[in-house]
Motif scaffolding. Structure first.
Motif, PDB file in Angstrom:
ATOM      1  N   UNK A   2     -16.261  37.627 -10.573  1.00 11.10           N
ATOM      2  CA  UNK A   2     -16.883  36.587 -11.394  1.00 11.10           C
ATOM      3  C   UNK A   2     -18.131  36.051 -10.701  1.00 11.10           C
ATOM      4  N   UNK A   3     -17.998  35.708  -9.408  1.00 13.95           N
ATOM      5  CA  UNK A   3     -19.141  35.155  -8.671  1.00 13.95           C
ATOM      6  C   UNK A   3     -18.861  35.199  -7.180  1.00 13.95           C
ATOM      7  N   UNK A   4     -19.935  35.098  -6.409  1.00 13.55           N
ATOM      8  CA  UNK A   4     -19.810  34.930  -4.966  1.00 13.55           C
ATOM      9  C   UNK A   4     -19.734  33.438  -4.694  1.00 13.55           C
ATOM     10  N   UNK A   5     -18.978  33.067  -3.670  1.00 12.82           N
ATOM     11  CA  UNK A   5     -18.792  31.654  -3.361  1.00 12.82           C
ATOM     12  C   UNK A   5     -19.487  31.310  -2.068  1.00 12.82           C
ATOM     13  N   UNK A   6     -20.427  30.404  -2.132  1.00  6.55           N
ATOM     14  CA  UNK A   6     -21.114  29.930  -0.941  1.00  6.55           C
ATOM     15  C   UNK A   6     -20.554  28.600  -0.488  1.00  6.55           C
ATOM     16  N   UNK A   7     -21.270  27.959   0.422  1.00  6.38           N
ATOM     17  CA  UNK A   7     -20.857  26.642   0.875  1.00  6.38           C
ATOM     18  C   UNK A   7     -21.671  25.579   0.136  1.00  6.38           C
ATOM     19  N   UNK A  34     -10.878  36.222  -1.137  1.00 13.32           N
ATOM     20  CA  UNK A  34     -10.784  35.807  -2.537  1.00 13.32           C
ATOM     21  C   UNK A  34     -10.453  34.320  -2.530  1.00 13.32           C
ATOM     22  N   UNK A  35     -11.409  33.500  -2.974  1.00 13.10           N
ATOM     23  CA  UNK A  35     -11.259  32.051  -2.912  1.00 13.10           C
ATOM     24  C   UNK A  35     -10.836  31.432  -4.237  1.00 13.10           C
ATOM     25  N   UNK A  36     -10.844  32.226  -5.299  1.00 12.12           N
ATOM     26  CA  UNK A  36     -10.453  31.658  -6.582  1.00 12.12           C
ATOM     27  C   UNK A  36     -10.377  32.685  -7.681  1.00 12.12           C
ATOM     28  N   UNK A  37      -9.785  32.254  -8.791  1.00 13.26           N
ATOM     29  CA  UNK A  37      -9.673  33.075  -9.992  1.00 13.26           C
ATOM     30  C   UNK A  37     -10.318  32.297 -11.127  1.00 13.26           C
ATOM     31  N   UNK A  38     -11.191  32.939 -11.886  1.00 12.05           N
ATOM     32  CA  UNK A  38     -11.868  32.307 -13.016  1.00 12.05           C
ATOM     33  C   UNK A  38     -11.134  32.662 -14.293  1.00 12.05           C
ATOM     34  N   UNK A  39     -10.647  31.644 -14.989  1.00 11.99           N
ATOM     35  CA  UNK A  39      -9.991  31.848 -16.275  1.00 11.99           C
ATOM     36  C   UNK A  39     -11.050  31.886 -17.354  1.00 11.99           C
ATOM     37  N   UNK A  40     -10.825  32.714 -18.372  1.00 14.11           N
ATOM     38  CA  UNK A  40     -11.776  32.812 -19.484  1.00 14.11           C
ATOM     39  C   UNK A  40     -11.693  31.545 -20.322  1.00 14.11           C
ATOM     40  N   UNK A  41     -12.852  30.977 -20.624  1.00 12.31           N
ATOM     41  CA  UNK A  41     -12.913  29.806 -21.497  1.00 12.31           C
ATOM     42  C   UNK A  41     -13.420  30.260 -22.854  1.00 12.31           C
ATOM     43  N   UNK A  42     -12.587  30.108 -23.841  1.00 11.12           N
ATOM     44  CA  UNK A  42     -13.003  30.477 -25.206  1.00 11.12           C
ATOM     45  C   UNK A  42     -13.296  29.208 -25.992  1.00 11.12           C
ATOM     46  N   UNK A  43     -14.025  29.329 -27.079  1.00 15.63           N
ATOM     47  CA  UNK A  43     -14.323  28.178 -27.895  1.00 15.63           C
ATOM     48  C   UNK A  43     -13.060  27.613 -28.537  1.00 15.63           C
ATOM     49  N   UNK A  44     -12.075  28.494 -28.829  1.00 14.54           N
ATOM     50  CA  UNK A  44     -10.820  28.035 -29.403  1.00 14.54           C
ATOM     51  C   UNK A  44     -10.077  27.124 -28.437  1.00 14.54           C
ATOM     52  N   UNK A  45     -10.128  27.441 -27.131  1.00 17.32           N
ATOM     53  CA  UNK A  45      -9.413  26.651 -26.144  1.00 17.32           C
ATOM     54  C   UNK A  45     -10.043  25.265 -25.987  1.00 17.32           C
ATOM     55  N   UNK A  46     -11.328  25.142 -26.223  1.00 18.80           N
ATOM     56  CA  UNK A  46     -11.993  23.850 -26.053  1.00 18.80           C
ATOM     57  C   UNK A  46     -11.836  22.959 -27.283  1.00 18.80           C
ATOM     58  N   UNK A  47     -11.456  23.531 -28.420  1.00 14.60           N
ATOM     59  CA  UNK A  47     -11.332  22.738 -29.652  1.00 14.60           C
ATOM     60  C   UNK A  47     -10.053  21.981 -29.706  1.00 14.60           C
TER      61      UNK A  47
END
Length: 130
Positions: free
Chosen positions: A41-46, A117-130
């Protein structure tokens, strides 16, 4: 932060001179190779790298630390992965991708590539935010 000592490559046999590669160059190559791996998903910096990015400067070496040793270069990379991927498989793919990129572009000796591995990114869908 990486050391300021540059990597000395073996001198050419025709003695044209010495080739030195900055640790920052290795950080950028490793960072770009890691982001190309599916599942990252991304690299994690400080905190400092996050502030610099918010000020508008893109940091391609974010989340990558390079240490110079007598046996070669040791790379520490911190990542966030996508939810649902196989963590060991993605981590191995990151190691392989970085190794291949560094061998192709610099031919430096690699001592280790450690993936954190510092984290896991969950998918954010528009349905979940409604």
């Amino acid at each position: 932060m990486s050391e300021y000592r540059a990597v000395d490559l073996e001198e050419e046999k025709n003695e044209l001179g010495k080739i030195e590669i900055s640790p920052e160059v290795i950080e950028v190559i490793a960072g770009l190779a890691a982001t190309e791996v599916e599942g990252v998903y991304a690299l994690r910096g400080n905190f400092a790298t996050d502030v610099v990015e918010r000020l508008g400067k893109k940091n391609h070496g974010k989340g990558v630390k390079v240490e110079m040793g007598e046996d070669g270069v040791k790379i520490e990379i911190s990542v966030t992965l996508n939810y649902g991927v196989s963590v060991p498989e993605v981590a191995r793919s990151i190691q392989t991708g970085i190794q291949q990129a560094l061998q192709n572009m610099t031919s430096i000796s690699i001592e280790a590539i450690n993936v954190h591995v510092l984290g896991i990114q969950f998918e954010h869908t528009e349905e979940a935010t409604e």
